[in-house]
Motif scaffolding. Sequence first.
Motif, PDB file in Angstrom:
ATOM      1  N   VAL A 164      40.463  41.997  37.967  1.00 37.03           N
ATOM      2  CA  VAL A 164      40.931  43.048  38.869  1.00 37.03           C
ATOM      3  C   VAL A 164      39.695  43.743  39.441  1.00 37.03           C
ATOM      4  O   VAL A 164      38.819  44.186  38.695  1.00 37.03           O
ATOM      5  CB  VAL A 164      41.821  44.069  38.136  1.00 37.03           C
ATOM      6  CG1 VAL A 164      42.152  45.244  39.053  1.00 37.03           C
ATOM      7  CG2 VAL A 164      43.105  43.389  37.657  1.00 37.03           C
ATOM      8  N   CYS A 165      39.620  43.817  40.770  1.00 35.39           N
ATOM      9  CA  CYS A 165      38.446  44.386  41.428  1.00 35.39           C
ATOM     10  C   CYS A 165      38.730  45.830  41.854  1.00 35.39           C
ATOM     11  O   CYS A 165      39.684  46.083  42.599  1.00 35.39           O
ATOM     12  CB  CYS A 165      38.068  43.548  42.655  1.00 35.39           C
ATOM     13  SG  CYS A 165      37.600  41.858  42.221  1.00 35.39           S
ATOM     14  N   ARG A 166      37.911  46.741  41.367  1.00 36.87           N
ATOM     15  CA  ARG A 166      38.069  48.150  41.711  1.00 36.87           C
ATOM     16  C   ARG A 166      36.934  48.570  42.640  1.00 36.87           C
ATOM     17  O   ARG A 166      35.761  48.397  42.326  1.00 36.87           O
ATOM     18  CB  ARG A 166      38.053  49.008  40.450  1.00 36.87           C
ATOM     19  CG  ARG A 166      38.326  50.495  40.718  1.00 36.87           C
ATOM     20  CD  ARG A 166      38.254  51.282  39.431  1.00 36.87           C
ATOM     21  NE  ARG A 166      36.869  51.379  38.971  1.00 36.87           N
ATOM     22  CZ  ARG A 166      36.524  51.782  37.738  1.00 36.87           C
ATOM     23  NH1 ARG A 166      37.462  52.096  36.865  1.00 36.87           N
ATOM     24  NH2 ARG A 166      35.249  51.855  37.392  1.00 36.87           N
ATOM     25  N   THR A 225      43.397  40.085  41.661  1.00 32.07           N
ATOM     26  CA  THR A 225      43.205  38.697  42.104  1.00 32.07           C
ATOM     27  C   THR A 225      44.223  37.757  41.472  1.00 32.07           C
ATOM     28  O   THR A 225      44.504  36.687  42.025  1.00 32.07           O
ATOM     29  CB  THR A 225      41.780  38.225  41.769  1.00 32.07           C
ATOM     30  OG1 THR A 225      41.550  38.347  40.357  1.00 32.07           O
ATOM     31  CG2 THR A 225      40.753  39.058  42.511  1.00 32.07           C
ATOM     32  N   GLN A 226      44.788  38.142  40.314  1.00 36.37           N
ATOM     33  CA  GLN A 226      45.850  37.316  39.732  1.00 36.37           C
ATOM     34  C   GLN A 226      47.086  37.315  40.630  1.00 36.37           C
ATOM     35  O   GLN A 226      47.762  36.287  40.766  1.00 36.37           O
ATOM     36  CB  GLN A 226      46.210  37.828  38.339  1.00 36.37           C
ATOM     37  CG  GLN A 226      45.217  37.421  37.252  1.00 36.37           C
ATOM     38  CD  GLN A 226      45.741  37.726  35.872  1.00 36.37           C
ATOM     39  OE1 GLN A 226      46.542  38.622  35.687  1.00 36.37           O
ATOM     40  NE2 GLN A 226      45.279  36.971  34.897  1.00 36.37           N
ATOM     41  N   ASP A 227      47.376  38.467  41.233  1.00 40.52           N
ATOM     42  CA  ASP A 227      48.505  38.517  42.161  1.00 40.52           C
ATOM     43  C   ASP A 227      48.266  37.619  43.376  1.00 40.52           C
ATOM     44  O   ASP A 227      49.182  36.955  43.873  1.00 40.52           O
ATOM     45  CB  ASP A 227      48.739  39.961  42.628  1.00 40.52           C
ATOM     46  CG  ASP A 227      49.290  40.845  41.522  1.00 40.52           C
ATOM     47  OD1 ASP A 227      49.766  40.287  40.513  1.00 40.52           O
ATOM     48  OD2 ASP A 227      49.210  42.082  41.655  1.00 40.52           O
ATOM     49  N   LEU A 228      47.007  37.599  43.849  1.00 39.98           N
ATOM     50  CA  LEU A 228      46.673  36.707  44.963  1.00 39.98           C
ATOM     51  C   LEU A 228      46.878  35.247  44.572  1.00 39.98           C
ATOM     52  O   LEU A 228      47.421  34.446  45.352  1.00 39.98           O
ATOM     53  CB  LEU A 228      45.223  36.933  45.397  1.00 39.98           C
ATOM     54  CG  LEU A 228      44.941  38.095  46.344  1.00 39.98           C
ATOM     55  CD1 LEU A 228      43.434  38.253  46.527  1.00 39.98           C
ATOM     56  CD2 LEU A 228      45.621  37.873  47.680  1.00 39.98           C
ATOM     57  N   ALA A 229      46.426  34.892  43.369  1.00 37.09           N
ATOM     58  CA  ALA A 229      46.582  33.512  42.897  1.00 37.09           C
ATOM     59  C   ALA A 229      48.064  33.161  42.744  1.00 37.09           C
ATOM     60  O   ALA A 229      48.498  32.061  43.105  1.00 37.09           O
ATOM     61  CB  ALA A 229      45.854  33.338  41.577  1.00 37.09           C
ATOM     62  N   LYS A 230      48.840  34.102  42.203  1.00 35.46           N
ATOM     63  CA  LYS A 230      50.266  33.854  42.010  1.00 35.46           C
ATOM     64  C   LYS A 230      50.983  33.676  43.339  1.00 35.46           C
ATOM     65  O   LYS A 230      51.907  32.855  43.488  1.00 35.46           O
ATOM     66  CB  LYS A 230      50.882  35.000  41.222  1.00 35.46           C
ATOM     67  CG  LYS A 230      52.212  34.662  40.572  1.00 35.46           C
ATOM     68  CD  LYS A 230      52.608  35.709  39.544  1.00 35.46           C
ATOM     69  CE  LYS A 230      53.882  35.282  38.829  1.00 35.46           C
ATOM     70  NZ  LYS A 230      54.272  36.232  37.758  1.00 35.46           N
ATOM     71  N   MET A 232      37.688  30.834  44.554  1.00 39.64           N
ATOM     72  CA  MET A 232      38.390  31.257  43.345  1.00 39.64           C
ATOM     73  C   MET A 232      38.779  30.049  42.503  1.00 39.64           C
ATOM     74  O   MET A 232      39.233  29.038  43.026  1.00 39.64           O
ATOM     75  CB  MET A 232      39.663  32.042  43.724  1.00 39.64           C
ATOM     76  CG  MET A 232      40.535  32.433  42.524  1.00 39.64           C
ATOM     77  SD  MET A 232      42.185  32.995  43.012  1.00 39.64           S
ATOM     78  CE  MET A 232      41.779  34.555  43.784  1.00 39.64           C
ATOM     79  N   HIS A 233      38.560  30.156  41.186  1.00 39.68           N
ATOM     80  CA  HIS A 233      39.051  29.172  40.226  1.00 39.68           C
ATOM     81  C   HIS A 233      40.064  29.883  39.329  1.00 39.68           C
ATOM     82  O   HIS A 233      39.773  30.988  38.844  1.00 39.68           O
ATOM     83  CB  HIS A 233      37.928  28.626  39.360  1.00 39.68           C
ATOM     84  CG  HIS A 233      36.977  27.730  40.096  1.00 39.68           C
ATOM     85  ND1 HIS A 233      36.765  26.420  39.745  1.00 39.68           N
ATOM     86  CD2 HIS A 233      36.194  27.953  41.186  1.00 39.68           C
ATOM     87  CE1 HIS A 233      35.873  25.883  40.563  1.00 39.68           C
ATOM     88  NE2 HIS A 233      35.514  26.797  41.453  1.00 39.68           N
ATOM     89  N   LYS A 236      51.603  32.164  34.485  1.00 39.29           N
ATOM     90  CA  LYS A 236      50.750  33.293  34.799  1.00 39.29           C
ATOM     91  C   LYS A 236      49.327  32.787  35.007  1.00 39.29           C
ATOM     92  O   LYS A 236      48.709  32.250  34.088  1.00 39.29           O
ATOM     93  CB  LYS A 236      50.782  34.320  33.667  1.00 39.29           C
ATOM     94  CG  LYS A 236      49.973  35.577  33.963  1.00 39.29           C
ATOM     95  CD  LYS A 236      50.089  36.563  32.822  1.00 39.29           C
ATOM     96  CE  LYS A 236      49.284  37.825  33.114  1.00 39.29           C
ATOM     97  NZ  LYS A 236      49.365  38.805  31.996  1.00 39.29           N
ATOM     98  N   PRO A 237      48.780  32.926  36.204  1.00 34.45           N
ATOM     99  CA  PRO A 237      47.421  32.419  36.434  1.00 34.45           C
ATOM    100  C   PRO A 237      46.368  33.287  35.768  1.00 34.45           C
ATOM    101  O   PRO A 237      46.517  34.505  35.672  1.00 34.45           O
ATOM    102  CB  PRO A 237      47.284  32.471  37.959  1.00 34.45           C
ATOM    103  CG  PRO A 237      48.235  33.530  38.384  1.00 34.45           C
ATOM    104  CD  PRO A 237      49.377  33.523  37.408  1.00 34.45           C
ATOM    105  N   GLU A 238      45.316  32.629  35.310  1.00 37.81           N
ATOM    106  CA  GLU A 238      44.157  33.341  34.753  1.00 37.81           C
ATOM    107  C   GLU A 238      42.944  32.978  35.596  1.00 37.81           C
ATOM    108  O   GLU A 238      42.495  31.828  35.599  1.00 37.81           O
ATOM    109  CB  GLU A 238      43.904  32.961  33.300  1.00 37.81           C
ATOM    110  CG  GLU A 238      42.685  33.668  32.717  1.00 37.81           C
ATOM    111  CD  GLU A 238      42.334  33.151  31.328  1.00 37.81           C
ATOM    112  OE1 GLU A 238      41.196  32.641  31.166  1.00 37.81           O
ATOM    113  OE2 GLU A 238      43.175  33.229  30.432  1.00 37.81           O
ATOM    114  N   VAL A 239      42.410  33.945  36.319  1.00 39.54           N
ATOM    115  CA  VAL A 239      41.269  33.711  37.193  1.00 39.54           C
ATOM    116  C   VAL A 239      40.017  33.602  36.331  1.00 39.54           C
ATOM    117  O   VAL A 239      39.708  34.495  35.540  1.00 39.54           O
ATOM    118  CB  VAL A 239      41.113  34.842  38.221  1.00 39.54           C
ATOM    119  CG1 VAL A 239      39.888  34.612  39.081  1.00 39.54           C
ATOM    120  CG2 VAL A 239      42.364  34.942  39.082  1.00 39.54           C
TER     121      VAL A 239
END
Length: 630
Positions: free
Chosen positions: A537-539, A551-556, A606-607, A615-618
């Motif tokens: 998560v980027c703050r 970024t997990q939401d973006l991947a999902k 992104m990987h 559930k993706p794990e970045v």
Amino acid sequence: MKFPSLKSLAEGAAHTIKCYPFEVLFALAGTIAATAEVELRHLNREHESWCIRIIMIANLGLLLSLSATLYTQSRNIAMGKRRLIKYVAAIFAASLIFIIDPSAREADYIRFFLMSLAFHLLVAFAAFTGKGQLQGFWQFNKALFSRILTAVLYGLVLFLGLAAAIGATNFLFNFNFEWDTYAILWVWIVGMFTTIFFLAGVPVETHLLDEDQSYPKGLKIFTQYVLIPLSTVYVIILLAYEVKILVEWNLPKGLVSNLVLGYAVFGILSLLLVYPIREHDENKWLKTYARSFYFLLIPLLGLLFVAVGTRVFKYGITEWRYFLIVLACWLLFISIYFLLFKKQNIKLIPVSLCVLTILAIYGPQSAFSVSMYSQRRIIVQFFKNNNAFKNGKLIPVDSTKISNKVGSHAVANLEYFISHYDLAPLQPYFKKDLAAVADSLGKLKSKGDYGLVGRYELRNEKLEWAKNYLGLHKFKSYYFAGMDTVDNHPEYQINTQGITRDVKGYDLIFNTGYQADTVNDKFNDLTIQHVTLANKVCRLTINNETLKFNTQDLAKKLIVDTKQLEKYRQHADEDEYQRIYSVPVDLISVTQETPNYKVRFIVDNMHFRLFKNDKPEVTSLTFMYLIKQK
């Protein structure tokens, strides 16, 4: 240091060639072969393995011939028998060229190293095969070591001087001597000059060395103030680590093997170097040090056995684990010997090590046979565990009943086996004729040119054939946790198409760099801080106003519509587990606003992995921020 004159060098060279004809011939053959190797590479011709083989045989022949010379001289053998022994040694060494072929078997590089080590050790004691002569043995090896250092120094000075002269002619007269000239110069200096110079200093009347009681003061200082303190540091670290293991009851790390061996090497070397003065009144403490060294080595060897044993039971024996086990057994034997026997024969160290080294090269007890049987057993056991072993033969497994983790490990074992030992040792467990399979694969066209497949390509072809034949074609030799999912979801690699550097509509780009956890910067009146939180998560904080981009939401969001995502897949037919996509910027960016700022978060690369709960794990991420001040 006084350098010899040209006359003394010429006379010494002539005398040395007369005394050591076979040794010089082997050196000349190796030097010529090394020269040819340099020229073949310079002409971009196909690499000739014969050059490497001749260089190897020249090294072994020189050492074995020198051992034969030293042995026959020390025994005062009649001239006729002396010549016969030298001829036998030279012919035996030369015949090894038909056995050692590293271009066909990479293990032959290790075999050559072991042979060279064994023959070096043989040189150390060849002139002292009788009883006693311990003082002479020590003085002889001290003389050899000193001569080697001197030869290297003279050779290096000669090379630098001649190389400077060649460089000067290039500069002054516009000559065009290229790199191969310097390489060939180095080859001839090392191959002939230093060899002949070294041989000229080898002690001939070895029986007289027993009366030599001289001892270099510098050697004592080096041993007492460098080697012994080093070994002491090693033992303190290792004993503390052993206590830590006992307290925490954890298995030792693999690195501990290197530390134990380092302690053993420094300790034994230091004891050998001070051997002639151990009985002097002022050096009585050396006996106490020697006993404490071997006494403390025993529990450390137990640590070494545990460290190696845990890996052997889990992954089987490999050549390097075999060597560690043999070295540990040898060190235990040496420790017990020097602790229990008052009359200590230091010749036992090179003799026993030489014998063990020779035994490790060829035969059913060798490192290569033992490790091959161990790795083959692991492969066979896998098929037995998966009901794919019938009438003593391997049959295809049902890959649908095997997890990616287990299948990947099996393929990794198979890949290791084929790369080290080839397919042939698996013949007892195959119905197919593996020799015919290898011949057929060897006739395939190379992917890189119009010729036949090369050695490495052929190895890969054999692996792919074995995987297909055994039902393992869907598995790769690598494994990561995300591969064990219900739908076999792979690792995703997302690249962004045409990522913009245009700040149109925005005031600036804020790029954090590659996977930076925290970045602080200032732009005019803006104070900006980026922090990567848990789960990527980027703050972003701009003058105390904060935004968060998950970024997990973006991947999902990307994997919700699989059919849409597949449109952007690259090399779809190449890799089942690692899928690469090149997607438009809009699919991998998100915009947020605060009262004073508008920020667009754009992912560059992104990987991520997908687990059973979808559930993706970045795992890897690079990105940028586009910032607009309202």
